[in-house]
Design an enzyme around this catalytic site. Structure first.
Site, PDB file in Angstrom:
ATOM      1  N   TRP A   1       0.846  -1.208   0.000  1.00  0.00           N
ATOM      2  CA  TRP A   1       0.000   0.000   0.000  1.00  0.00           C
ATOM      3  C   TRP A   1       0.879   1.255   0.000  1.00  0.00           C
ATOM      4  O   TRP A   1       0.529   2.264  -0.602  1.00  0.00           O
ATOM      5  CB  TRP A   1      -0.891  -0.021   1.245  1.00  0.00           C
ATOM      6  CG  TRP A   1      -1.691   1.233   1.457  1.00  0.00           C
ATOM      7  CD1 TRP A   1      -2.901   1.523   0.904  1.00  0.00           C
ATOM      8  CD2 TRP A   1      -1.337   2.360   2.257  1.00  0.00           C
ATOM      9  NE1 TRP A   1      -3.333   2.761   1.325  1.00  0.00           N
ATOM     10  CE2 TRP A   1      -2.387   3.300   2.157  1.00  0.00           C
ATOM     11  CE3 TRP A   1      -0.238   2.680   3.065  1.00  0.00           C
ATOM     12  CZ2 TRP A   1      -2.369   4.521   2.815  1.00  0.00           C
ATOM     13  CZ3 TRP A   1      -0.235   3.899   3.722  1.00  0.00           C
ATOM     14  CH2 TRP A   1      -1.286   4.807   3.589  1.00  0.00           C
ATOM     15  N   HIS A   2       2.040   1.150   0.666  1.00  0.00           N
ATOM     16  CA  HIS A   2       2.917   2.321   0.755  1.00  0.00           C
ATOM     17  C   HIS A   2       3.523   2.681  -0.604  1.00  0.00           C
ATOM     18  O   HIS A   2       3.834   3.840  -0.852  1.00  0.00           O
ATOM     19  CB  HIS A   2       4.044   2.087   1.773  1.00  0.00           C
ATOM     20  CG  HIS A   2       3.576   2.236   3.180  1.00  0.00           C
ATOM     21  ND1 HIS A   2       2.964   1.219   3.860  1.00  0.00           N
ATOM     22  CD2 HIS A   2       3.603   3.292   4.032  1.00  0.00           C
ATOM     23  CE1 HIS A   2       2.647   1.644   5.080  1.00  0.00           C
ATOM     24  NE2 HIS A   2       3.019   2.893   5.203  1.00  0.00           N
ATOM     25  N   GLY A   3       3.718   1.697  -1.441  1.00  0.00           N
ATOM     26  CA  GLY A   3       4.304   2.020  -2.745  1.00  0.00           C
ATOM     27  C   GLY A   3       4.408   0.799  -3.633  1.00  0.00           C
ATOM     28  O   GLY A   3       4.490  -0.326  -3.147  1.00  0.00           O
TER      29      GLY A   3
END
Lengths: 494, 320
Positions: A322-324
């Site tokens: 989700w962060h990247g």
């Protein structure tokens, strides 16, 4: 426009506050419309085309929410809703990552899609998934598009969280007291905003030169020394802490000034004794989202200890991604998932034995060892690829030699650092080093802003001494914001 | 009563914030940051060389394009005139550079202003860390002469993080300025850079660095016009001849047929024309191909320096 930018503080914020005061005299609906329009213009400043992305998402999700509410017995709309949001996020965030991997695996040369990641897409998508699921559960019965748009667009939380639940907002805005000026909220909000601004401009940005230096060494195809790697990663651990803490404080503070209380998102995570505790303190609203909408639906730990550990691993891996859109983020999530699994496992192991429990608690479950582990995990988080991460890990553990000379010797390649050791090394800025122990003392032993402002309890007006202190740091931070270079929040990239 | 309390707290905190800023600036004034020390040591050393020159002289003033572009030994030989290369750093701005040289200008002397294109964008209020560090450090005399509003504005823009360098300088007070100067750039007694042998940059690097003041739109700021007028007033008063010339730079392919480049160059030419200053040569004369560059678009190697200087000498001989 960044929260710490002079245009925001001297222009946008006063206009919003003034508009808010005026519209409060009219009606709740008017306040909401005013804040929706202001938030939309705030969002447009980054990239005007992104407004279409977020508006489309809002309209479709609102309509899906209505369908879910109306046909509450059918599962079709919730499935469509979740699929739509996942695909929507996936298209913008993960398409090129997917193409890149297909090209590598199948030796193809598909072109990348020319799309820019819309700002805050990860945040507003998760928020809307939560809305749909809660509507399905029956805990939300909303038919009002204005309230829904406000819930998504409200600018303090729009860009980088906290990930707010609909119920948390609606309760406050339908309350008649929302129309009354709450001086406690306003003063506390201003103090919190000032503390956040100082954390960002003085602390996070102040030490950012050290990790930048470390990664500059890597970008210029050189190998960092053991000291450079440790100093660089320690500084990054502190930078991201202050950066995210600052954003959370500023977002909550801004919302408070507008009469809305957002959930706490950050609670001294480096004071945590183990990784589970860490995730109860770091990005709290994301952890709660992952717990409530992923971990528990997957079965949580109700299906056995091993399954519980596997669920934690899966949830954290998704959280990492989700962060990247990168393998390093995925492995960062797996690293945390593994640590959570191991923590649960060792907790179970320690249940019966008092002696080993005390010993292990002292050795493993303490804030210093956890900080060490978290710092190791930040290598994956910060690195742009595995090669960078590998080189840093090698340097951290002395596998690239125990060369500490480059950081401290009197001869450097760069002209700015050659001068008999007088001028600081341009890669690792030695003048920032004395601040690192001070910051460590701050994160481990001093009370946090939630505690100072009383966010966990009923918010009271801060003491005059605290107001005075916050005003000083506000003016000093405002002065720094006049300087040329301002750094974005790290979480703006997600 | 409540409002009085608020006003008191706000005023008091504002006052303390200014006090903290003033302390920080004072700390920097007494313990300069390494960047300011480096720049000042370069100026000091060049002034020392300048002081030794007797009789009439020609001084080339500018940023590093002068240091890495004009060979004053060659000028001395060909023109039979004392010459000094006062090329320092573009970031220092024209008033610091000329302000220092002016102390040594005598009637009959010639000053050639060879400003980098960035200087034409000079605006005191949006200057870099180096400039601010110098103004609120070793060049405090220049700072004190500025209008009150500009001084206030520059103080507000003083980077607070320089305080850590000031502390660093305070602790490391045993440094030798001469060492700092020597290890930075190698200069000879006429201020020429001597280390620019060969080429350390590639055509691709040069092509990838087109100059923003040439390719992007802008206007000349009032600050620069005022500074230029002050320079000319000084020159008239002290009977010093002033010329301007163009900085040596790489002939980037993106400049060809670029309307913005042509427009900007016209603006710069009109700037000098309006001031009544004779300009030596054309901008294109100072634009050279890649083989003459050392390490950046403004830094020539020995071969380039020789070529550029011979061309400039011809132009000087024409006007003198």
């Amino acid at each position: 426009m960044l929260f710490q930018e002079k245009d925001f503080i001297l222009l946008f914020m006063p206009i919003i506050l003034l508009g808010f005061i005026i519209s409060r005299r009219i009606s709740i609906k008017f306040i909401l419309i005013f804040l929706i329009l202001s938030s939309a213009s705030f969002y447009c400043i980054y990239n005007i085309y992104n407004i279409f992305v977020i508006t489309t998402s809002i309209i479709i999700n609102f309509l899906l929410g209505l369908c879910i509410y109306k046909y509450s017995k059918s599962n079709i709309f919730i499935v469509i809703g979740i699929a739509f949001n996942v695909l929507y996020l996936g298209f913008f965030k993960y398409s090129n990552f997917l193409i890149e991997n297909i090209n590598i695996i199948f030796n193809k040369e598909y072109d990348f899609i020319n799309i820019e990641l819309p700002l805050a897409i990860s945040f507003f998508t998760f928020q809307q998934i939560a809305y749909l699921v809660d509507t399905k559960k029956g805990s939300i019965k909303n038919k009002d598009f204005t309230i829904y748009s406000f819930f998504i667009l409200f600018f303090p939380q729009l860009i980088a969280g906290p990930i707010v639940r609909f119920q948390q907002i609606i309760k406050q805005i339908i309350n008649p007291s929302f129309l009354k000026y709450n001086s406690n909220y306003f003063t506390a909000g201003f103090c919190l905003f000032s503390i956040g601004m100082a954390k960002k401009l003085i602390m996070a940005d102040g030490i950012s030169t050290i990790p930048e230096g470390l990664f500059f060494i890597l970008e210029t195809n050189r190998i960092p020394s053991i000291s450079e790697a440790w100093i660089g990663m320690l500084a990054f651990a502190l930078q991201i802490y202050f950066d995210f803490s600052a954003y959370s404080d500023m977002a909550i503070g801004l919302a408070l000034m507008l009469g809305i209380r957002l959930p706490i998102n950050f609670d001294s995570p480096y004071k945590a004794l183990d990784i589970v505790d860490f995730w109860r303190r770091w990005h709290i609203t994301l952890s709660q989202f992952l717990r409530d909408y992923l971990y528990i639906p997957l079965g949580g730990n109700r299906l056995g200890k091993l399954r519980g550990c596997l669920n934690a691993l899966l949830v954290m891996t998704i959280g990492g991604l989700w962060h990247g859109a990168s393998w390093t983020f995925l492995f960062w999530g797996m690293f945390h998932g593994t640590l959570i699994g191991l923590t649960h496992f060792s907790r179970n192991l320690l249940k019966g034995s008092h002696f080993s429990s005390v010993v292990l608690r002292r050795i493993i479950f303490n804030r210093y060892f956890l900080f060490f582990l978290i710092t190791l995990s930040w290598v994956l988080f910060r690195s742009e690829n595995f090669l960078q991460a590998k080189i840093i890990y090698q340097s951290l553990f002395g596998m690239n030699g125990l060369d500490i000379t480059r950081s401290f010797s009197t001869y450097f390649i760069n002209e700015n650092i050659r001068c008999n050791g007088f001028l600081p090394n341009s890669e690792i800025d030695l003048t920032v080093l004395p601040f690192l122990p001070l910051f460590l003392i701050h994160i481990w032993y001093l009370p946090n802003s939630n505690h100072l402002i009383g966010l966990k309890n009923n918010i009271k007006k801060p003491s005059y001494i605290l107001q005075f202190f916050c005003l000083i740091i506000f003016f000093i931070s405002l002065k720094i914001s006049l300087e040329e270079t301002l750094y974005e929040f790290i979480y703006f990239n997600f | 009563m409540h409002y009085i309390k608020i006003i008191t707290i706000v005023s008091l905190s504002l006052l303390i914030s200014f006090f903290i800023l003033e302390i920080t600036i004072n700390l920097h004034r007494n313990n300069h940051s390494p960047g300011a020390i480096f720049s000042q040591s370069m100026i000091d050393n060049k002034l020392e060389c300048l002081q030794k020159i007797e009789g009439n002289k020609i001084i080339f003033i500018g940023g590093s394009n002068v240091a890495y572009g004009i060979d004053c030994k060659l000028v001395r030989e060909k023109m039979n005139l004392n010459a000094m290369n006062f090329g320092c750093m573009v970031g220092l701005g024209p008033e610091i550079l000329f302000g220092n040289v002016s102390k040594f200008l005598k009637p009959g002397d010639t000053a050639v202003l060879c400003w980098e294109y960035e200087t034409y964008r000079f605006d005191r209020r949006s200057q870099n860390l180096n400039y601010l560090g110098m103004m609120m450090g070793p060049q405090k005399d220049v700072f004190e002469k500025l209008p009150l509003l500009d001084r206030f504005y520059l103080k507000l823009h003083f980077p607070l993080n320089l305080v850590r360098y000031s502390i660093f300088s305070l602790v490391n007070s045993t440094h030798d300025l001469n060492d700092i100067y020597k290890c930075g750039w190698s200069f000879d007694e006429l201020g020429n850079v001597t280390s620019n042998l060969g080429t350390t940059t590639s055509k691709t690097d040069l092509e990838n660095s087109p100059l923003a003041p040439l390719i992007s739109e802008h206007e000349i700021h009032q600050d620069l016009i005022l500074i230029a007028n002050k320079i000319l007033d000084f020159a008239n008063k002290h009977k010093v001849k002033i010329y301007a010339t163009w900085p040596n730079t790489y002939r980037n392919s993106s400049y060809n047929c670029n309307r913005q480049v042509a427009t900007n160059l016209e603006i710069y030419k009109s700037f000098w024309k309006n001031l009544g200053v004779d300009v030596l040569g054309e901008p294109e004369d100072a634009m050279l191909p890649e083989q003459y560059f050392y390490d950046s678009v403004y830094h020539l190697n020995r071969k380039g320096t020789e070529l550029r200087t011979l061309k400039l000498i011809d132009e000087l001989l024409l006007v003198q």
